[in-house]
Design a protein around this motif. Structure first.
Motif, PDB file in Angstrom:
ATOM      1  N   ALA A   1      22.337  30.147  31.384  1.00 38.43           N
ATOM      2  CA  ALA A   1      22.458  29.371  32.177  1.00 38.43           C
ATOM      3  C   ALA A   1      24.160  29.826  32.434  1.00 38.43           C
ATOM      4  N   ALA A   2      24.970  29.317  33.737  1.00 34.47           N
ATOM      5  CA  ALA A   2      25.939  29.193  34.106  1.00 34.47           C
ATOM      6  C   ALA A   2      26.921  27.592  33.837  1.00 34.47           C
ATOM      7  N   ALA A   3      25.961  26.702  34.176  1.00 32.72           N
ATOM      8  CA  ALA A   3      26.043  25.480  33.625  1.00 32.72           C
ATOM      9  C   ALA A   3      24.861  24.654  34.160  1.00 32.72           C
ATOM     10  N   VAL A   4      25.447  23.678  33.351  1.00 34.49           N
ATOM     11  CA  VAL A   4      24.160  22.421  32.412  1.00 34.49           C
ATOM     12  C   VAL A   4      24.622  20.986  32.908  1.00 34.49           C
ATOM     13  N   ASP A   5      24.172  20.318  33.696  1.00 34.86           N
ATOM     14  CA  ASP A   5      24.686  18.914  34.115  1.00 34.86           C
ATOM     15  C   ASP A   5      24.161  17.505  32.959  1.00 34.86           C
ATOM     16  N   ALA A   6      23.972  16.543  32.737  1.00 34.09           N
ATOM     17  CA  ALA A   6      24.221  15.222  32.362  1.00 34.09           C
ATOM     18  C   ALA A   6      22.774  15.260  32.430  1.00 34.09           C
ATOM     19  N   GLU A   7      21.828  15.525  33.310  1.00 37.03           N
ATOM     20  CA  GLU A   7      20.535  15.340  33.543  1.00 37.03           C
ATOM     21  C   GLU A   7      18.747  16.024  32.760  1.00 37.03           C
ATOM     22  N   GLY A   8      20.156  17.824  32.777  1.00 31.95           N
ATOM     23  CA  GLY A   8      18.952  18.580  32.911  1.00 31.95           C
ATOM     24  C   GLY A   8      19.499  18.706  33.964  1.00 31.95           C
ATOM     25  N   THR A   9      20.044  19.364  35.274  1.00 29.64           N
ATOM     26  CA  THR A   9      19.507  20.357  35.592  1.00 29.64           C
ATOM     27  C   THR A   9      20.208  21.772  35.396  1.00 29.64           C
ATOM     28  N   ARG A  10      20.068  22.824  35.254  1.00 28.95           N
ATOM     29  CA  ARG A  10      20.831  23.972  35.000  1.00 28.95           C
ATOM     30  C   ARG A  10      20.632  24.485  36.049  1.00 28.95           C
TER      31      ARG A  10
ATOM     32  N   ASP B   1      31.150  25.321  26.068  1.00 32.27           N
ATOM     33  CA  ASP B   1      31.480  23.905  26.199  1.00 32.27           C
ATOM     34  C   ASP B   1      32.230  23.366  27.705  1.00 32.27           C
ATOM     35  N   SER B   2      32.971  23.861  28.105  1.00 34.04           N
ATOM     36  CA  SER B   2      33.248  23.897  29.195  1.00 34.04           C
ATOM     37  C   SER B   2      32.265  23.836  30.641  1.00 34.04           C
ATOM     38  N   GLU B   3      31.102  24.331  30.247  1.00 32.01           N
ATOM     39  CA  GLU B   3      30.211  24.320  31.798  1.00 32.01           C
ATOM     40  C   GLU B   3      28.906  23.537  31.129  1.00 32.01           C
ATOM     41  N   VAL B   4      29.167  22.182  30.401  1.00 34.87           N
ATOM     42  CA  VAL B   4      28.542  21.164  31.310  1.00 34.87           C
ATOM     43  C   VAL B   4      29.140  20.121  31.322  1.00 34.87           C
ATOM     44  N   LEU B   5      28.777  19.688  32.331  1.00 34.05           N
ATOM     45  CA  LEU B   5      29.350  19.245  33.975  1.00 34.05           C
ATOM     46  C   LEU B   5      28.590  17.773  34.204  1.00 34.05           C
ATOM     47  N   ASP B   6      28.871  17.030  34.697  1.00 36.25           N
ATOM     48  CA  ASP B   6      28.595  15.570  35.693  1.00 36.25           C
ATOM     49  C   ASP B   6      27.625  15.730  35.845  1.00 36.25           C
ATOM     50  N   SER B   7      27.288  16.232  37.121  1.00 35.93           N
ATOM     51  CA  SER B   7      26.520  16.603  38.256  1.00 35.93           C
ATOM     52  C   SER B   7      26.619  18.399  38.725  1.00 35.93           C
ATOM     53  N   LEU B   8      25.838  18.562  39.003  1.00 37.40           N
ATOM     54  CA  LEU B   8      25.183  20.027  39.515  1.00 37.40           C
ATOM     55  C   LEU B   8      24.308  19.781  40.836  1.00 37.40           C
ATOM     56  N   PRO B   9      24.286  21.110  41.411  1.00 37.72           N
ATOM     57  CA  PRO B   9      23.721  20.588  44.225  1.00 37.72           C
ATOM     58  C   PRO B   9      22.069  21.045  42.884  1.00 37.72           C
ATOM     59  N   ARG B  10      21.613  20.407  43.406  1.00 39.11           N
ATOM     60  CA  ARG B  10      19.495  20.484  42.717  1.00 39.11           C
ATOM     61  C   ARG B  10      19.122  20.958  44.022  1.00 39.11           C
ATOM     62  N   GLU B  11      17.931  21.570  43.841  1.00 37.79           N
ATOM     63  CA  GLU B  11      16.688  22.049  44.652  1.00 37.79           C
ATOM     64  C   GLU B  11      15.445  21.397  43.987  1.00 37.79           C
TER      65      GLU B  11
ATOM     66  N   GLN C   1      14.288  23.922  37.945  1.00 36.57           N
ATOM     67  CA  GLN C   1      13.654  23.634  36.593  1.00 36.57           C
ATOM     68  C   GLN C   1      14.496  22.294  35.599  1.00 36.57           C
ATOM     69  N   PRO C   2      14.551  21.325  35.168  1.00 37.55           N
ATOM     70  CA  PRO C   2      15.332  21.032  34.594  1.00 37.55           C
ATOM     71  C   PRO C   2      15.197  21.501  32.694  1.00 37.55           C
ATOM     72  N   VAL C   3      16.352  21.590  32.513  1.00 38.03           N
ATOM     73  CA  VAL C   3      16.171  21.692  30.489  1.00 38.03           C
ATOM     74  C   VAL C   3      16.122  20.116  30.017  1.00 38.03           C
ATOM     75  N   THR C   4      15.813  20.576  28.459  1.00 39.12           N
ATOM     76  CA  THR C   4      15.431  19.629  27.307  1.00 39.12           C
ATOM     77  C   THR C   4      16.677  19.358  27.040  1.00 39.12           C
ATOM     78  N   GLY C   5      17.661  20.728  26.503  1.00 38.71           N
ATOM     79  CA  GLY C   5      18.730  20.083  26.465  1.00 38.71           C
ATOM     80  C   GLY C   5      19.681  21.244  26.830  1.00 38.71           C
ATOM     81  N   VAL C   6      20.867  21.189  26.380  1.00 41.98           N
ATOM     82  CA  VAL C   6      22.258  22.689  25.737  1.00 41.98           C
ATOM     83  C   VAL C   6      22.528  22.895  24.712  1.00 41.98           C
ATOM     84  N   VAL C   7      22.678  24.093  24.630  1.00 46.01           N
ATOM     85  CA  VAL C   7      23.887  23.993  23.388  1.00 46.01           C
ATOM     86  C   VAL C   7      25.294  25.111  23.804  1.00 46.01           C
ATOM     87  N   THR C   8      25.534  24.311  22.732  1.00 51.21           N
ATOM     88  CA  THR C   8      27.109  25.030  23.499  1.00 51.21           C
ATOM     89  C   THR C   8      27.809  25.724  21.572  1.00 51.21           C
ATOM     90  N   PRO C   9      29.343  25.944  22.207  1.00 46.48           N
ATOM     91  CA  PRO C   9      29.803  26.445  20.389  1.00 46.48           C
ATOM     92  C   PRO C   9      29.549  25.221  19.180  1.00 46.48           C
TER      93      PRO C   9
END
Length: 198
Positions: free
Chosen positions: A129-138, A165-175, A179-187
């Motif tokens: 992923a380039a980034a993921v937001d708090a709702e699971g939008t990737r 870590d810096s790529e977990v954002l508050d919100s992302l544009p979504r279409e 497809q949402p993700v279950t979660g995000v893994v950072t270092p």
């Protein structure tokens, strides 16, 4: 596809790509160790015996050490191979560093090629992923391979995106097709986000 949303995504991808290129070698090494530890814990928590993952590019959090370790522990790891028709084939990873250059110059496995439905049997999916937001939008890199794959699966397992870590954002544009993700893994952490798939 809304031109405004597409423009916002394109601008954000460019900014994130530039940020990744500015990381030092030491920052990349620290991130790689963290990603390996977080992914090992995630696989153990899901008691996963078969997973899909991806061969990281030079700017992505490094997944190679994790893949080799998982294979050596007897976990079946499927790695994606891009196709011109927008679908993904898969190959079973081994514990070597052998890679080929696929479409778009991406690193891909060299093993026997399995068709798109091979991924239907995995217990856990780990995707870029380039980034993921708090709702699971990737936010991916714009080619749609993983959105198509996840969207076509009858019984999709948990899906975790890998970012810095810096790529977990508050919100992302979504279409609609995103497809949402279950979660995000950072270092440094694993976040569990969306609990239900649409």
């Amino acid at each position: 596809m809304s031109p405004d949303v597409e423009h916002a995504k394109r601008a954000l991808r460019a900014e994130l790509r530039e940020r990744r290129q500015l990381l030092s070698e030491q920052q990349r090494e620290v991130a790689a160790s963290g990603i390996t530890a977080q992914l090992d814990e995630l696989v153990a928590a899901h008691d996963a015996r078969s997973i899909s993952c991806f061969l990281s590019t030079t700017t992505e959090p490094d997944t190679r050490e994790f893949i080799i370790g998982a294979v050596r522990r007897g976990i079946r790891v499927l790695l994606p191979i891009t196709r011109a028709d927008g679908l993904l084939d898969w190959a079973v990873a081994d514990d070597t560093d052998d890679v080929a250059e696929g479409l778009f110059g991406l690193p891909e496995p060299t093993g026997e090629v399995l068709g798109p439905i091979a991924v239907n049997d995995v217990d856990l999916m780990i995707i870029p992923a380039a980034a993921v937001d708090a709702e699971g939008t990737r936010l991916g890199w714009g080619r749609g391979y993983f959105d198509k794959t996840i969207g076509s699966m009858e019984n999709c397992p948990p899906v975790y995106a890998v970012t810095y870590d810096s790529e977990v954002l508050d919100s992302l544009p979504r279409e609609l097709h995103d497809q949402p993700v279950t979660g995000v893994v950072t270092p440094t952490r694993t976040l569990h986000l969306s609990h239900e798939r649409p």
